[in-house]
Write an enzyme that holds these catalytic residues in place. Structure first.
Site, PDB file in Angstrom:
ATOM      1  N   LYS A 102      21.026 -58.557 -57.120  1.00 21.43           N
ATOM      2  CA  LYS A 102      20.110 -59.532 -56.476  1.00 21.43           C
ATOM      3  C   LYS A 102      20.934 -60.995 -56.789  1.00 21.43           C
ATOM      4  O   LYS A 102      21.017 -61.800 -55.840  1.00 21.43           O
ATOM      5  CB  LYS A 102      18.596 -59.682 -56.624  1.00 21.43           C
ATOM      6  CG  LYS A 102      18.242 -59.823 -58.098  1.00 21.43           C
ATOM      7  CD  LYS A 102      16.677 -60.149 -58.188  1.00 21.43           C
ATOM      8  CE  LYS A 102      16.157 -60.139 -59.589  1.00 21.43           C
ATOM      9  NZ  LYS A 102      16.908 -59.525 -60.404  1.00 21.43           N
ATOM     10  N   ARG A 129       8.267 -63.686 -59.962  1.00 14.78           N
ATOM     11  CA  ARG A 129       8.305 -62.379 -60.838  1.00 14.78           C
ATOM     12  C   ARG A 129       6.829 -61.938 -61.238  1.00 14.78           C
ATOM     13  O   ARG A 129       6.997 -60.691 -61.883  1.00 14.78           O
ATOM     14  CB  ARG A 129       9.077 -62.459 -61.979  1.00 14.78           C
ATOM     15  CG  ARG A 129      10.562 -61.993 -62.162  1.00 14.78           C
ATOM     16  CD  ARG A 129      11.305 -62.525 -63.503  1.00 14.78           C
ATOM     17  NE  ARG A 129      12.297 -61.446 -63.767  1.00 14.78           N
ATOM     18  CZ  ARG A 129      13.556 -61.824 -63.719  1.00 14.78           C
ATOM     19  NH1 ARG A 129      13.909 -62.997 -62.987  1.00 14.78           N
ATOM     20  NH2 ARG A 129      14.668 -61.090 -64.051  1.00 14.78           N
ATOM     21  N   ARG A 165      27.069 -53.991 -67.552  1.00 10.16           N
ATOM     22  CA  ARG A 165      27.246 -55.264 -66.963  1.00 10.16           C
ATOM     23  C   ARG A 165      27.994 -56.499 -67.918  1.00 10.16           C
ATOM     24  O   ARG A 165      27.657 -56.243 -68.994  1.00 10.16           O
ATOM     25  CB  ARG A 165      26.025 -55.895 -66.427  1.00 10.16           C
ATOM     26  CG  ARG A 165      26.052 -57.000 -65.897  1.00 10.16           C
ATOM     27  CD  ARG A 165      24.751 -57.271 -65.029  1.00 10.16           C
ATOM     28  NE  ARG A 165      23.516 -57.671 -65.666  1.00 10.16           N
ATOM     29  CZ  ARG A 165      22.477 -58.011 -65.204  1.00 10.16           C
ATOM     30  NH1 ARG A 165      22.414 -58.163 -63.903  1.00 10.16           N
ATOM     31  NH2 ARG A 165      21.535 -58.320 -65.724  1.00 10.16           N
ATOM     32  N   ARG A 209      25.554 -59.848 -71.625  1.00  5.87           N
ATOM     33  CA  ARG A 209      24.499 -60.924 -71.641  1.00  5.87           C
ATOM     34  C   ARG A 209      23.469 -60.357 -72.905  1.00  5.87           C
ATOM     35  O   ARG A 209      23.618 -59.103 -73.039  1.00  5.87           O
ATOM     36  CB  ARG A 209      23.596 -60.671 -70.378  1.00  5.87           C
ATOM     37  CG  ARG A 209      23.659 -62.110 -69.538  1.00  5.87           C
ATOM     38  CD  ARG A 209      23.164 -61.861 -68.217  1.00  5.87           C
ATOM     39  NE  ARG A 209      21.755 -61.648 -68.281  1.00  5.87           N
ATOM     40  CZ  ARG A 209      21.082 -61.557 -67.372  1.00  5.87           C
ATOM     41  NH1 ARG A 209      21.428 -61.874 -66.047  1.00  5.87           N
ATOM     42  NH2 ARG A 209      19.729 -61.147 -67.264  1.00  5.87           N
ATOM     43  N   ARG A 259      12.906 -54.734 -70.223  1.00  7.05           N
ATOM     44  CA  ARG A 259      13.094 -55.736 -69.080  1.00  7.05           C
ATOM     45  C   ARG A 259      12.461 -54.787 -67.925  1.00  7.05           C
ATOM     46  O   ARG A 259      11.711 -55.283 -67.165  1.00  7.05           O
ATOM     47  CB  ARG A 259      14.469 -56.117 -68.891  1.00  7.05           C
ATOM     48  CG  ARG A 259      14.524 -57.475 -69.639  1.00  7.05           C
ATOM     49  CD  ARG A 259      16.223 -57.695 -69.970  1.00  7.05           C
ATOM     50  NE  ARG A 259      16.633 -58.055 -68.613  1.00  7.05           N
ATOM     51  CZ  ARG A 259      18.127 -58.046 -67.931  1.00  7.05           C
ATOM     52  NH1 ARG A 259      18.689 -57.464 -68.999  1.00  7.05           N
ATOM     53  NH2 ARG A 259      18.316 -58.351 -66.785  1.00  7.05           N
TER      54      ARG A 259
HETATM   55  P1  AMP Z   1      17.565 -62.854 -64.620  1.00  5.12           P
HETATM   56  O1  AMP Z   1      18.698 -63.811 -64.790  1.00  5.12           O
HETATM   57  O2  AMP Z   1      16.771 -62.987 -63.212  1.00  5.12           O
HETATM   58  O3  AMP Z   1      17.685 -61.383 -64.972  1.00  5.12           O
HETATM   59  O4  AMP Z   1      16.615 -63.357 -65.874  1.00  5.12           O
HETATM   60  C1  AMP Z   1      16.760 -63.301 -67.085  1.00  5.12           C
HETATM   61  C2  AMP Z   1      15.320 -63.500 -67.995  1.00  5.12           C
HETATM   62  O5  AMP Z   1      14.909 -64.917 -67.681  1.00  5.12           O
HETATM   63  C3  AMP Z   1      14.347 -62.495 -67.447  1.00  5.12           C
HETATM   64  O6  AMP Z   1      14.332 -61.374 -68.083  1.00  5.12           O
HETATM   65  C4  AMP Z   1      13.150 -63.545 -67.980  1.00  5.12           C
HETATM   66  O7  AMP Z   1      12.637 -63.588 -69.537  1.00  5.12           O
HETATM   67  C5  AMP Z   1      13.618 -64.861 -67.500  1.00  5.12           C
HETATM   68  N1  AMP Z   1      13.091 -65.034 -66.221  1.00  5.12           N
HETATM   69  C6  AMP Z   1      13.919 -65.484 -65.265  1.00  5.12           C
HETATM   70  N2  AMP Z   1      12.964 -65.699 -64.153  1.00  5.12           N
HETATM   71  C7  AMP Z   1      11.849 -65.743 -64.528  1.00  5.12           C
HETATM   72  C8  AMP Z   1      10.484 -65.763 -63.734  1.00  5.12           C
HETATM   73  N3  AMP Z   1      10.483 -66.016 -62.627  1.00  5.12           N
HETATM   74  N4  AMP Z   1       9.572 -65.692 -64.582  1.00  5.12           N
HETATM   75  C9  AMP Z   1       9.503 -65.370 -66.001  1.00  5.12           C
HETATM   76  N5  AMP Z   1      10.630 -65.345 -66.658  1.00  5.12           N
HETATM   77  C10 AMP Z   1      11.995 -65.376 -65.916  1.00  5.12           C
END
Ligand code: AMP
Length: 216
Positions: A15, A89, A124, A151, A162
């Site tokens: 995404k 989320r 990744r 990461r 996750r």
């Molecule tokens: P992502 O880069 O979108 O995979 O996000 C990495 C991490 O950031 C997630 O596993 C959450 O810990 C935190 N995070 C990102 N977006 C949100 C959100 N909308 N609500 C809560 N935590 C978030």
């Protein structure tokens, strides 16, 4: 207010890549809450310190904290529309968007089978220098040639958490938005370009349906 879109999908569904492409094609802001939070952690800011406690374990950062970030970015760019990547989320975050009259034109749900997700996430790699670039399997960044790193939250036990959190708290949003009639299912298996063209094809259709599956 410009056009706003949401990209919904499990971790590793692509995404982030698709959100950046969609934002580029439509000249919209790309708001990735994950990327903003990683930036705050890198700066060692107060917000970064608070967020890291949750992110390191594969858990979600509290709704209010994340919503404030989104509201601030949207507030400082009132006329531009945005592609929201990784937000909302939780159901509460989705409700917060509604309560603040942030209209969403379409929600693209990128659907990828679980086997593919686990395989993709464990391979990744991430370029710290470009910040945005996430690619698979490459040792060096395709953009700046820096060595790629993994990461912090792409380690196997954190990946598992996750995914658990995704199924429990985020996946219910698919039904929530489907009931509102604004969700489009996109087949997330294929090349980056194929998936992007499925989204572009779905963009101007009034009837929201599925794109890129065998029967569509
Ligand atoms: P992502 O880069 O979108 O995979 O996000 C990495 C991490 O950031 C997630 O596993 C959450 O810990 C935190 N995070 C990102 N977006 C949100 C959100 N909308 N609500 C809560 N935590 C978030």
């Amino acid at each position: 207010m410009g056009r706003n879109f949401i990209l919904l999908g499990p971790p590793g569904s692509g995404k982030g890549t698709q959100a950046a492409m969609l934002a580029g094609s439509l000249n919209l802001l790309h708001i990735s809450t994950g990327e903003i939070l990683r930036g705050e952690i890198a700066k060692d800011s107060e917000l970064g310190k608070q967020a890291a406690v949750y992110m390191d374990k594969g858990n979600l950062v509290p709704d209010e904290l994340v919503f404030d970030i989104v509201e601030e970015v949207l507030g400082t760019n009132k006329k531009a529309g945005a592609v929201l990547d990784g937000f909302p989320r939780t159901k509460r975050q989705a409700e917060m968007l509604c309560e603040h009259d942030i209209d969403i034109e379409k929600i693209f749900y990128i659907s990828v089978p679980t086997e593919d997700i686990v395989r993709r996430l464990s391979k990744r790699h991430y370029c710290e220098k470009c910040n945005k670039v996430v690619t698979y399997d490459d040792e060096f960044c395709l953009v700046c040639s820096s060595p790629m790193t993994v990461r912090a939250d792409d380690k196997p036990d954190v990946i598992r958490q996750r995914l658990r959190v995704y199924h429990e708290l985020t996946e219910p949003l698919v039904k929530y938005y489907e009931a509102k009639g604004s969700l489009v299912r996109i087949n997330g298996v294929g090349t980056v370009a194929e998936i992007h063209s499925r989204m572009m094809a779905a963009l101007n259709k009034k009837d929201n349906k599925a794109w890129g599956f065998d029967n569509t």
